[in-house]
Write a protein that holds these residues in place. Structure first.
Motif, mmCIF file in Angstrom:
data_model
loop_
_atom_site.group_PDB
_atom_site.id
_atom_site.type_symbol
_atom_site.label_atom_id
_atom_site.label_comp_id
_atom_site.label_asym_id
_atom_site.label_seq_id
_atom_site.Cartn_x
_atom_site.Cartn_y
_atom_site.Cartn_z
ATOM 1 N N LEU A 108 0.685 -1.289 -0.289
ATOM 2 C CA LEU A 108 0.428 0.157 -0.246
ATOM 3 C C LEU A 108 1.028 1.053 -0.058
ATOM 4 O O LEU A 108 0.696 2.331 -0.503
ATOM 5 C CB LEU A 108 -0.768 -0.107 1.001
ATOM 6 N N LEU A 109 1.442 1.350 0.933
ATOM 7 C CA LEU A 109 3.026 1.880 0.459
ATOM 8 C C LEU A 109 3.740 2.698 -1.036
ATOM 9 O O LEU A 109 3.044 3.818 -0.785
ATOM 10 C CB LEU A 109 3.803 2.232 1.814
ATOM 11 N N LYS A 110 3.994 2.010 -1.565
ATOM 12 C CA LYS A 110 4.709 2.209 -2.756
ATOM 13 C C LYS A 110 3.575 2.654 -3.715
ATOM 14 O O LYS A 110 4.005 3.228 -4.727
ATOM 15 C CB LYS A 110 4.772 0.749 -3.252
ATOM 16 N N GLU A 111 2.156 2.572 -3.402
ATOM 17 C CA GLU A 111 1.983 3.049 -4.355
ATOM 18 C C GLU A 111 -0.143 4.574 -3.743
ATOM 19 O O GLU A 111 -0.264 5.386 -4.180
ATOM 20 C CB GLU A 111 0.133 2.505 -4.395
ATOM 21 N N ASP A 112 0.791 4.462 -2.586
ATOM 22 C CA ASP A 112 -0.122 5.924 -1.985
ATOM 23 C C ASP A 112 1.004 7.542 -2.468
ATOM 24 O O ASP A 112 2.090 7.186 -1.624
ATOM 25 C CB ASP A 112 0.769 5.552 0.348
ATOM 26 N N LYS A 113 0.286 7.729 -2.641
ATOM 27 C CA LYS A 113 1.215 9.442 -2.925
ATOM 28 C C LYS A 113 0.513 10.554 -1.877
ATOM 29 O O LYS A 113 1.068 11.680 -2.157
ATOM 30 C CB LYS A 113 -0.031 9.308 -4.119
ATOM 31 N N ASN A 114 0.131 9.799 -0.823
ATOM 32 C CA ASN A 114 -0.229 11.163 -0.202
ATOM 33 C C ASN A 114 0.934 10.985 1.024
ATOM 34 O O ASN A 114 1.104 12.206 1.120
ATOM 35 C CB ASN A 114 -0.775 10.902 1.179
ATOM 36 N N TYR A 115 1.970 10.285 0.462
ATOM 37 C CA TYR A 115 3.782 10.719 1.214
ATOM 38 C C TYR A 115 4.753 11.340 -0.140
ATOM 39 O O TYR A 115 4.686 10.952 -0.994
ATOM 40 C CB TYR A 115 4.433 9.341 1.458
ATOM 41 N N THR A 116 5.823 12.264 0.593
ATOM 42 C CA THR A 116 6.739 12.275 -0.084
ATOM 43 C C THR A 116 7.418 11.367 -0.861
ATOM 44 O O THR A 116 7.508 10.367 0.078
ATOM 45 C CB THR A 116 7.831 14.198 -0.332
ATOM 46 N N LYS A 117 8.337 10.944 -1.891
ATOM 47 C CA LYS A 117 9.096 10.046 -1.298
ATOM 48 C C LYS A 117 9.970 9.498 -0.028
ATOM 49 O O LYS A 117 10.384 8.481 0.205
ATOM 50 C CB LYS A 117 10.733 10.727 -3.057
ATOM 51 N N GLU A 118 10.521 10.927 0.137
ATOM 52 C CA GLU A 118 11.368 10.418 1.460
ATOM 53 C C GLU A 118 10.051 9.767 2.425
ATOM 54 O O GLU A 118 10.823 9.169 2.950
ATOM 55 C CB GLU A 118 12.179 11.575 1.672
ATOM 56 N N GLU A 119 9.755 9.840 2.534
ATOM 57 C CA GLU A 119 8.805 9.794 4.010
ATOM 58 C C GLU A 119 8.035 8.753 3.325
ATOM 59 O O GLU A 119 8.129 7.734 4.567
ATOM 60 C CB GLU A 119 7.165 10.316 3.756
#
Length: 554
Positions: A50-61
């Motif tokens: 899910l994290l790999k597809e989550d656009k709410n995070y920046t790349k670093e986050e």
């Protein structure tokens, strides 16, 4: 009493309770051992996905969260590995208990009760029908035949009698379904417990047992014959042909060599059927297949011709003898693919962009291709290709024609595209409901055009291989009627014109059926015109069954 064997719900629960309690206690221990191990492993893997597809995070986050979750995953995997032996031991203990007690102490008594329920339901139904028949006869005798309305009264009485019979049948079906549901639930609960113990991992035998049970549970005689009736008839026809041929021709029909010949003839046609199947899946069709095959045969024959071409294209005579055989083979395929994709894309564009029915766009394509091909070549045949070329591409190894391998490769590739790619899923979605697909974000234009382009590639390979198989003989008239054969094979194979329904396996079966039928009838010496009649009857039957299935669903 007759109903002594029928268990009440309470009695059935009492039979199951000791087994459920014993296995439940073991399951609690397993769940406790899995809590910090297997359960967290699964949760961590799901979170990483899910994290790999989550656009709410920046790349670093996102990277930081993934690393954090991976650390938790590693820790959970260590716990899982530590508890594995104990978990396996408990699972084996629970399964051993289930195998020893479930069938004997619970399922068999329930099955016996269900058998008794069915017997009583049948007896009750027969008694009810007999009672209604007796009452009906008595009511008919009471009608005064001298009365002016006697015929109407008889008609009314017959109508009432039929309604009573219908109600009795509905009650009987309901009682039978209750018994069926009860037995199925008793069967399924065993696998529900195993499912929890093994986390949805079943053995091959367990999967087969569940599959067979589900098939019996959902089996519907009417639906079965709607789906398989045509195949049953065709199998009977082939059995009959297999019996008649030795009597008439004094030779067996289905010999090893004959089967290889059928497969060899079917191989180029397989490409055509696989191509048009994608269009039928979109509720379309393609009437230009035969003319595209003719164009492909002419193109490939000209490039791979034995020596300098004797005929010309728009008055120009080509000579490719200076190119090595390997280069000519590849050039023929590339030019064939370009031409076929060009023309199928043309029909696909008008279909997708202007919502033109494929019947019209491909019919126009058919006329354009045939007109250009005939005008350019003056309708002459270009003769044979270099004799060494077929042995380079489709050699026979110990008598086995390797052209069959090309067809198998095409089947595997198209199956993968249909079932394992986004384009394939979109193909089914657009075919099932184009408006809903568009609303969900699927480009109907791209999917439609893509289906036509894929068909063009497959047509090109089919005509290229046919040119190899026939060692040339390219002419504009070649391939006439192949469009109907390809479409018919898809329809017989279950690819529905209503859209969104069809399997690659069905297309394969359809092609083999028609090729084998044509081959068999030819061996028997049946006139070609009568073969068309037989094929027409098969197509009509297949489409009728398809329409009946569609109407039933509606």
């Amino acid at each position: 009493m007759a109903n002594e064997k029928i268990l009440t719900a309470e009695e059935e629960t009492k039979l199951l309770q000791p087994i459920a309690d014993h296995v439940g206690e073991i399951q609690k221990k397993i769940d406790e051992l899995r809590k910090d191990g297997t359960a967290k492993v699964q949760d961590s893997k799901n979170r990483i996905a899910l994290l790999k597809e989550d656009k709410n995070y920046t790349k670093e986050e996102r990277d930081a969260e993934i690393e954090k979750t991976k650390a938790a995953l590693q820790k959970a995997q260590e716990v899982e590995a530590k508890n594995k032996a104990e978990v396996d031991k408990l699972v084996a203990e629970a399964e051993s208990y289930i195998n020893e007690h479930y069938d004997k102490e619970y399922f068999q008594p329930v099955k016996a009760a269900c058998d008794q329920m069915r017997a009583e339901a049948k007896a009750k139904y027969d008694a009810t029908l007999a009672q209604y028949a007796k009452e009906h006869e008595e009511n008919l005798k009471k009608i005064d035949q001298s009365h002016a309305e006697a015929k109407q009264e008889e008609k009314d009485e017959n109508y009432v009698y039929k309604n009573k019979q219908f109600d009795a049948k509905m009650t009987y079906d309901k009682d039978m379904q209750v018994a069926k549901d009860r037995q199925h639930e008793a069967f399924a609960y065993k696998y529900h417990m195993i499912d929890l113990l093994r986390m949805s991992k079943f053995t091959f035998a367990e999967n087969r047992a569940q599959g067979w049970e589900n098939y019996k549970y959902t089996f519907n005689r009417k639906q079965f014959f709607l789906t398989n009736g045509l195949y049953i008839v065709i199998v009977c026809v082939f059995i009959m042909l297999g019996i008649i041929t030795p009597i008439i021709k004094h030779t067996p029909l289905f010999t090893y060599n004959n089967i290889l010949n059928i497969l060899q003839q079917a191989s180029p046609r397989m490409f055509l059927a696989l191509g048009v199947a994608g269009l039928i899946l979109l509720t379309g069709t393609d009437l230009s297949i035969g003319r595209i095959v003719g164009m492909g045969m002419v193109t490939c024959t000209i490039i791979m011709h034995q020596g300098k071409n004797t005929g010309g294209v728009f008055g120009h005579v080509f000579d490719f003898t200076g190119i090595p055989f390997g280069g000519r083979i590849i050039l023929a395929l590339l030019v064939d693919v370009c031409l076929c994709v060009l023309f199928t894309s043309l029909a696909g564009f008008f279909t997708a962009r202007f919502k033109m029915h494929p019947f019209i766009s491909t019919m126009a394509n058919m006329l354009i291709i045939f007109g250009l091909n005939t005008f350019a070549t003056k309708g002459v045949s270009f003769g044979a290709i270099e004799g060494k070329i077929p042995s380079m591409i489709i050699p026979k190894i110990n008598g086995f024609p390797t052209i069959i391998i090309w067809a198998i490769a095409a089947i595997v590739i198209v199956w993968f595209i249909w079932n394992k790619t986004t384009f394939g899923k979109n193909l089914y979605a657009v075919g099932g409901n184009s408006e809903a697909a568009a609303v969900s974000g699927i480009s109907v234009f791209k999917v439609t055009l893509g289906a036509f382009m894929m068909a063009g590639v497959l047509y090109a390979f089919g005509s290229w291989l046919e040119c190899m198989r026939m060692v040339g003989s390219g002419s504009a008239a070649y391939g006439q009627g192949w469009d109907m054969d390809a479409i018919a094979a898809c329809v017989v194979g279950g690819v529905s014109f209503t859209g969104g329904i069809g399997k690659i396996s069905g297309v394969v079966v359809g092609v083999l059926i028609f090729t084998a039928l044509t081959y068999s009838l030819t061996i028997l010496g049946i006139d070609t015109n009568l073969q068309f009649v037989i094929e027409g009857i098969i197509i009509l039957t297949a489409v009728t069954l398809d329409c009946l299935k569609y109407v039933q669903k509606k």
